[in-house]
Design a protein around this motif. Structure first.
Motif, PDB file in Angstrom:
ATOM      1  N   ARG A   1     -14.389  12.298  28.999  1.00  0.00           N
ATOM      2  CA  ARG A   1     -13.468  12.776  30.036  1.00  0.00           C
ATOM      3  C   ARG A   1     -14.126  12.686  31.412  1.00  0.00           C
ATOM      4  O   ARG A   1     -13.457  12.411  32.417  1.00  0.00           O
ATOM      5  CB  ARG A   1     -13.033  14.208  29.741  1.00  0.00           C
ATOM      6  CG  ARG A   1     -12.115  14.324  28.529  1.00  0.00           C
ATOM      7  CD  ARG A   1     -11.488  15.711  28.430  1.00  0.00           C
ATOM      8  NE  ARG A   1     -10.668  15.828  27.235  1.00  0.00           N
ATOM      9  CZ  ARG A   1     -11.069  16.335  26.072  1.00  0.00           C
ATOM     10  NH1 ARG A   1     -12.314  16.806  25.975  1.00  0.00           N
ATOM     11  NH2 ARG A   1     -10.265  16.379  25.042  1.00  0.00           N
TER      12      ARG A   1
ATOM     13  N   SER B   1       1.946  16.181  26.604  1.00  0.00           N
ATOM     14  CA  SER B   1       1.127  17.387  26.498  1.00  0.00           C
ATOM     15  C   SER B   1       1.424  18.158  25.210  1.00  0.00           C
ATOM     16  O   SER B   1       2.226  19.078  25.209  1.00  0.00           O
ATOM     17  CB  SER B   1       1.339  18.303  27.706  1.00  0.00           C
ATOM     18  OG  SER B   1       0.398  19.342  27.706  1.00  0.00           O
TER      19      SER B   1
ATOM     20  N   GLU C   1      -6.002  14.139  30.762  1.00  0.00           N
ATOM     21  CA  GLU C   1      -4.877  14.202  31.690  1.00  0.00           C
ATOM     22  C   GLU C   1      -4.505  12.849  32.266  1.00  0.00           C
ATOM     23  O   GLU C   1      -3.397  12.682  32.780  1.00  0.00           O
ATOM     24  CB  GLU C   1      -5.197  15.166  32.838  1.00  0.00           C
ATOM     25  CG  GLU C   1      -6.420  14.775  33.649  1.00  0.00           C
ATOM     26  CD  GLU C   1      -6.716  15.784  34.748  1.00  0.00           C
ATOM     27  OE1 GLU C   1      -5.874  15.884  35.671  1.00  0.00           O
ATOM     28  OE2 GLU C   1      -7.759  16.468  34.673  1.00  0.00           O
ATOM     29  N   TRP C   2      -5.403  11.856  32.156  1.00  0.00           N
ATOM     30  CA  TRP C   2      -5.093  10.532  32.705  1.00  0.00           C
ATOM     31  C   TRP C   2      -4.602   9.564  31.629  1.00  0.00           C
ATOM     32  O   TRP C   2      -4.528   8.367  31.863  1.00  0.00           O
ATOM     33  CB  TRP C   2      -6.328   9.957  33.397  1.00  0.00           C
ATOM     34  CG  TRP C   2      -6.816  10.875  34.479  1.00  0.00           C
ATOM     35  CD1 TRP C   2      -6.268  11.055  35.724  1.00  0.00           C
ATOM     36  CD2 TRP C   2      -7.921  11.767  34.390  1.00  0.00           C
ATOM     37  NE1 TRP C   2      -6.962  11.998  36.416  1.00  0.00           N
ATOM     38  CE2 TRP C   2      -8.004  12.460  35.624  1.00  0.00           C
ATOM     39  CE3 TRP C   2      -8.861  12.060  33.413  1.00  0.00           C
ATOM     40  CZ2 TRP C   2      -8.977  13.411  35.887  1.00  0.00           C
ATOM     41  CZ3 TRP C   2      -9.832  13.001  33.664  1.00  0.00           C
ATOM     42  CH2 TRP C   2      -9.879  13.675  34.890  1.00  0.00           C
TER      43      TRP C   2
ATOM     44  N   ARG D   1       2.295  10.747  25.360  1.00  0.00           N
ATOM     45  CA  ARG D   1       1.618  11.951  25.840  1.00  0.00           C
ATOM     46  C   ARG D   1       2.595  12.791  26.641  1.00  0.00           C
ATOM     47  O   ARG D   1       2.933  12.475  27.762  1.00  0.00           O
ATOM     48  CB  ARG D   1       0.414  11.607  26.719  1.00  0.00           C
ATOM     49  CG  ARG D   1      -0.355  12.871  27.100  1.00  0.00           C
ATOM     50  CD  ARG D   1      -1.611  12.565  27.887  1.00  0.00           C
ATOM     51  NE  ARG D   1      -2.436  13.751  27.999  1.00  0.00           N
ATOM     52  CZ  ARG D   1      -2.304  14.669  28.966  1.00  0.00           C
ATOM     53  NH1 ARG D   1      -1.376  14.523  29.888  1.00  0.00           N
ATOM     54  NH2 ARG D   1      -3.089  15.729  29.001  1.00  0.00           N
TER      55      ARG D   1
END
Length: 761
Positions: free
Chosen positions: A182, A56, A33-34, A54
């Protein structure tokens, strides 16, 4: 979409460190997510450049070929010809003042060395993503990342200041420790937020987020100085607000980078900028800041400070953006020019007597790069290789027998001079230029031919040849036997076939263990480079013809004409200069070098190798046939034109350089003196008209720079025609870029310009 290799379905995902050899970093892609919303990944092994986005999940927007440094491994010192590995950021877009041959017309400088590089004591500067003024060749840069000019123009709209660029030895999809990675990303993101909160709270805990020793190194000042400065602000300011937004995290070889938009507010200052923090895990297992970078941005939120009140200078954060430094490729060229200029001057003076080289060659002399890219300069070979001074390559069937050249070239055998019969019809079709050092010497008195070995007979005067003395001296240059010629031809055909099939195992079987191929050293380096190149663009057609061979030490020096075309690409032609050495019952390649022109530094060039008996005229035995009485007498007239032609060509080259210099200096009288009285320049007729036109123009728009590149000199009737690419700049900022053609005719003891044409490129 082209593949970058197994890595480059790059199907998604942020790069994470994969620990390998200290000098090589393999980067895996793991989605998180980062992840940056958009970034670049460069795979050095596959010579591939990918743009990722990105939204998603992460996906590949573009995958295109690129070229990186000539040497393998991570960059550690300036001039090592390696491309650095790590996480870098585009600092700006650069489209003006570029050397087109090196960089095309567009470049994106990177922030190398970054703080993590400083900690590792890396040196160097000027690492760019840039275009190329010629066809892209894998592993050809001095350390930059090069794209073809069309590709970098397609990327122009996608690349932006502040965008991350991850450069790795290899980029791979996925990773077995994705969950752990992660967790590391979450750890550095949480630490970034906590660092901002401690700063806002003016807490002593703020200083614990830094590694004092490494932070001092990257900041260039003691950590105690940094701490005392901040503590003074904490005591003075009643409040501080630090807002961090859009936090992103991306890993490097042994570090992480978090970057974000930082909005800082205090009673006396409101500032906003992009900050990057470089994190490294310490011995206690905790990530700490080893360095930081900051770039000021316009404040987009309403300032709550009072209008007109100046901020405290102690509170303003330093903008760490660095000014442009020259690309490392440009630095390499400058160093090469500086180191070799004296040698170039001596060689030019000995060969041409009247030719003068400037201490700062203009950018068109990019043939120097060919010398830099193909190894050290060899004795007797001029390192200054502009088209104006490069000898035109003879056709394969006309390659003469030339004994080894010395720095002051005096052929050891008269057969070398006698065999080289002039071919006027062919030479008028070629670009003729002043010969390099391997050509016969040009003494002050052209009538004296220093072609006979001084150990046996004195120099022979051309007007009065002595056949009785020369006939016994004549001997063929060393050559290969028919059986060995057939063995060489068979080895080259097997090598060519394996290359064309893309069979890397069979291809490498033709190389000795310590083989050199251009700047590559050893079979492992050669295999790796070829695997990367063939993954991006496999061989389509390989044409190899052996045009010359001669004994060299225990092996054989071989020249092959090469025509290569990768699948879906344009054909390229040139010459391979090979050294074959015996290994068991085979001949293996010990050295390999490619040049656009036929190499002039092969120790001895013998006859064209061919099992067929047809090319008898090219064999080295021809000069030995002295039984015919007319043969010796024909030798002196045939050798005489060569020095005259070399001198005239050198004279033209010197004239063109002097004309360019007078033009660049705005010396109108000297400039006009290079034209014939009835010369034509565009719509101007006569030297006086040309002079008056330039005098009026330069009064308001004086020249500031005149550069001539791709200079070619060809004979034309009793004169010469000179073509070149002209890049002109005036002091008022104007300029043009085009093709210049000069027609020169004899005038007095030299030449004058009789006609000048120009067309825009």
């Amino acid at each position: 979409m082209k593949r970058l290799g197994p890595a480059v379905v790059l199907a998604c995902l942020l790069l994470v460190p994969c620990r390998r050899a200290a000098a090589e970093w393999a980067a895996d892609i793991v989605d998180m997510e980062w992840s940056p919303s958009r970034f670049v990944a460069v795979d050095k092994k596959a010579q591939s450049f990918s743009l990722l986005s990105r939204q998603s999940p992460l996906r590949v927007l573009s995958a295109i070929p690129c070229a990186t440094g000539q040497e393998l491994g991570d960059k550690f010192k300036e001039g090592d010809l390696k491309t650095p590995e790590g996480v870098y950021f585009i600092t700006r877009r650069k489209s003006a003042g570029l050397n087109y041959e090196l960089y095309g017309d567009l470049a994106f400088p990177l922030n190398f060395p970054n703080p993590a590089d400083v900690v590792r004591r890396k040196s160097g500067h000027g690492i760019w993503i840039h275009g190329r003024g010629h066809a892209l060749i894998p592993y050809e840069t001095q350390g930059c990342v090069a794209l073809s000019t069309p590709d970098i123009h397609r990327m122009d709209a996608e690349l932006a200041e502040g965008m991350p660029v991850v450069i790795a030895d290899e980029v791979r999809l996925g990773g077995s420790d994705a969950a752990k990675l992660r967790d590391e990303a979450r750890e550095v993101v949480d630490a970034t937020r906590a660092w901002g909160k401690a700063w806002e709270n003016r807490s002593d805990a703020f200083f614990d987020f830094h590694d004092p020793d490494k932070f001092s190194l990257t900041e260039g000042k003691p950590f105690s100085s940094f701490r005392s400065h901040k503590e003074g602000l904490f005591r003075t300011l009643p409040w501080i607000k630090v807002d961090l937004s859009e936090i992103r995290a991306i890993p490097g070889p042994d570090y992480w980078v978090t970057y974000f938009v930082q909005l800082y507010r205090s009673p006396t200052l409101v500032s906003q900028g992009l900050k990057r923090l470089y994190w490294q895990r310490g011995a206690d297992g905790r990530f700490r800041i080893i360095g930081m970078e900051y770039e000021e941005m316009p404040v987009t939120l309403a300032a709550n400070g009072k209008r007109g009140k100046r901020p405290s200078p102690d509170e303003v954060e330093t903008d760490t953006r660095k000014p442009d430094s020259p690309s490392e490729e440009e630095v390499q060229v400058r160093q090469l020019v500086g180191a070799q200029h004296d040698a170039m001057e001596r060689v030019a003076q000995k060969a041409f007597a009247s030719l003068s080289l400037k201490s700062q060659p203009s950018p068109e002399d990019q043939a120097i790069l060919e010398v830099a890219g193909t190894g050290a300069t060899k004795p007797g070979v001029s390192p200054f290789a502009t088209d104006a001074l490069r000898q035109a390559p003879p056709a394969p069937q006309d390659i003469p027998a030339v004994p080894p050249a010395a720095p002051v070239p005096i052929p050891a055998k008269p057969a070398a001079v006698a065999q080289k019969a002039p071919a006027p019809a062919a030479e008028t079709e070629k670009a003729v230029a002043a010969p390099q050092v391997p050509a016969p010497a040009v003494p002050a008195a052209p009538v004296q031919v220093a072609a006979v070995s001084p150990a046996k007979t004195p120099p022979v005067n051309a007007p009065a040849p002595v056949p009785e003395q020369k006939a016994p001296e004549a001997a063929p240059a060393p050559s290969v036997s028919p059986a060995k010629a057939a063995e060489i031809a068979a080895a080259m055909e097997g090598w060519r076939a394996a290359w064309e099939r893309g069979d890397i195992t069979a291809y490498m079987g033709f190389y000795a263990d310590g083989a050199r191929q251009g700047n590559l050293r050893g079979k492992d380096a050669i295999r790796r480079q070829k695997e990367g190149v063939w993954r991006g663009s496999s061989p389509g057609r390989v044409g190899i013809e052996v045009v010359a061979a001669a004994p060299s030490g225990d092996g054989y020096a071989v020249v092959c004409a090469e025509a290569y075309q990768a699948r879906g690409r344009r054909e390229s032609k040139g010459y391979k200069n090979l050294l074959l050495v015996p290994s068991g019952n085979r001949l293996l390649i010990a050295q390999e070098r490619w040049t656009r022109d036929r190499p002039a530094d092969i120790p001895v060039v013998a006859a064209k190798v061919s099992p067929a008996p047809a090319p008898v005229a090219a064999t080295p035995a021809a000069p030995v046939q002295a039984a015919a009485p007319a043969a010796p007498q024909a030798e002196a007239p045939q050798a005489a034109p060569a020095p005259a032609k070399a001198e005239r060509t050198a004279q033209v080259a010197s004239l063109v350089e002097s004309w360019r210099t007078a033009w660049e200096k705005g010396n109108v009288d000297a400039y006009a003196g290079f034209y014939a009285p009835d010369a034509v320049q565009g719509d101007r007729r006569g030297r006086a008209s040309i002079r008056d036109d330039k005098a009026g123009l330069w009064k308001d728009k004086a020249p500031s720079r005149v550069a001539l590149s791709d200079v070619k000199i060809r004979p034309r009737k009793d004169g010469f025609v000179v073509t070149c690419v002209q890049d002109y700049r005036s002091r008022d900022g104007g300029g043009d870029h085009g093709l210049k053609t000069l027609y020169l005719a004899p005038s007095g003891g030299g030449f004058a310009i009789v006609e000048e044409k120009w067309s825009r490129l």
